[in-house]
Design an enzyme around this catalytic site. Structure first.
Site, PDB file in Angstrom:
ATOM      1  CB  THR A 174      -0.941   0.021   1.227  1.00  0.00           C
ATOM      2  OG1 THR A 174      -1.834  -1.094   1.140  1.00  0.00           O
ATOM      3  CG2 THR A 174      -1.767   1.298   1.276  1.00  0.00           C
ATOM      4  CG  PHE A 176       0.158   4.585   3.837  1.00  0.00           C
ATOM      5  CD1 PHE A 176      -0.996   4.670   4.609  1.00  0.00           C
ATOM      6  CD2 PHE A 176       0.698   3.332   3.609  1.00  0.00           C
ATOM      7  CE1 PHE A 176      -1.591   3.531   5.138  1.00  0.00           C
ATOM      8  CE2 PHE A 176       0.106   2.181   4.125  1.00  0.00           C
ATOM      9  CZ  PHE A 176      -1.040   2.285   4.893  1.00  0.00           C
TER      10      PHE A 176
END
Length: 279
Positions: A174, A176
């Protein structure tokens, strides 16, 4: 004594967003928030100094809510961080994997750990949050219930890890972004930089094609281009774009200048150092 600076994130303590905050801002006080809207409000209202927000996942794609909140928030991207997503299966102390019948987690996490669920014939139950699932299992105190949660959650909620790194895909990562009220731009000529911006194209034939032509002719690498509707109108489209480079670089400066001819608005969201993960 000065109070510690605060960084807001969406989720409960032990969530992946909390893990990234602890990794990159260890001296800051993490502020858990129930929703992305609350995270944005915390920074806009001065309750927190920064926000840690997931924007893309290598399996699930873009985090849709963020693209809805970001343009109108008045916040700026000041950094990016990538996290390799790890999930553990955890249960109450003394529980064994053979005893487990139901597994609790966020819908995405359940979808990313299908193999172990199928292998052990577990019944998946959806929770609002991966760390929240660990809290629910700890509160229930039932050895037939387990949670799929980030490693950090086991220690926070006093659970035992029954199986480690159970995600189906090893590349599950992921990205961010860190948001701030202040626009703090990375300096030019000091290592790789990413520039994020939004723009609205004029409602003309081939407007997008022409708008993007300047990036190609000036040798600017565009790493993201995403569209979404503005105010529910099918004709009015806004784009979020990310490019390698600094707006002061001659090539990108020319490309942005050319973009202005075919757009009604360009707004720089952030100019920040590229995470080492990219290379």
């Amino acid at each position: 004594m000065t109070s510690p600076r605060r960084i807001a994130y969406q989720g409960e303590p032990g969530a992946n967003s909390h893990q990234v905050c602890a990794q990159h801002y260890p001296d800051w006080e993490p502020l858990p928030c129930a929703s992305f809207e609350d995270v944005f409000a915390a920074v806009e209202g001065g309750e927190a100094d920064l926000a840690m927000i997931p924007i893309d996942n290598s399996i699930a794609g873009r985090v849709a809510d963020i693209h809805h909140f970001l343009p109108g928030s008045g916040l700026h991207i000041v950094a990016e961080h990538f996290l390799r997503i790890r999930f553990h299966l955890m249960g109450v102390p003394g529980a064994t994997l053979d005893q487990v019948r139901t597994v609790h987690s966020h819908v995405h996490a359940l979808g990313q750990c299908r193999k172990i669920i199928r292998e052990h014939g577990l019944v998946p139950l959806i929770s609002g949050d991966t760390a929240g699932a660990a809290r629910e299992v700890a509160e229930a105190g039932d050895p037939t219930q387990a949670a799929i949660s980030p490693p950090m959650a086991a220690a926070i909620y006093g659970l035992e890890v029954l199986a480690e790194d159970i995600e189906d895909e090893e590349h599950n990562t992921t990205r961010f972004v860190v948001l701030s009220r202040d626009l703090v731009q990375a300096p030019a000529g000091n290592g790789p930089v990413v520039t994020s911006f939004i723009f609205n194209v004029r409602n003309l034939p081939a407007a997008l094609y022409k708008a993007l032509g300047g990036f190609a002719t000036n040798g600017v690498n565009m790493t993201k281009l995403e569209s979404y509707m503005v105010g529910g109108h099918f004709a009015a489209t806004q784009f979020l774009a990310e490019v390698d480079g600094h707006p002061d670089d001659p090539g990108l400066a020319r490309a942005l200048e050319e973009l202005a001819f075919f757009t009604t608005e360009i707004k720089i969201l952030g100019v920040y150092p590229a995470d080492a993960f990219r290379s």
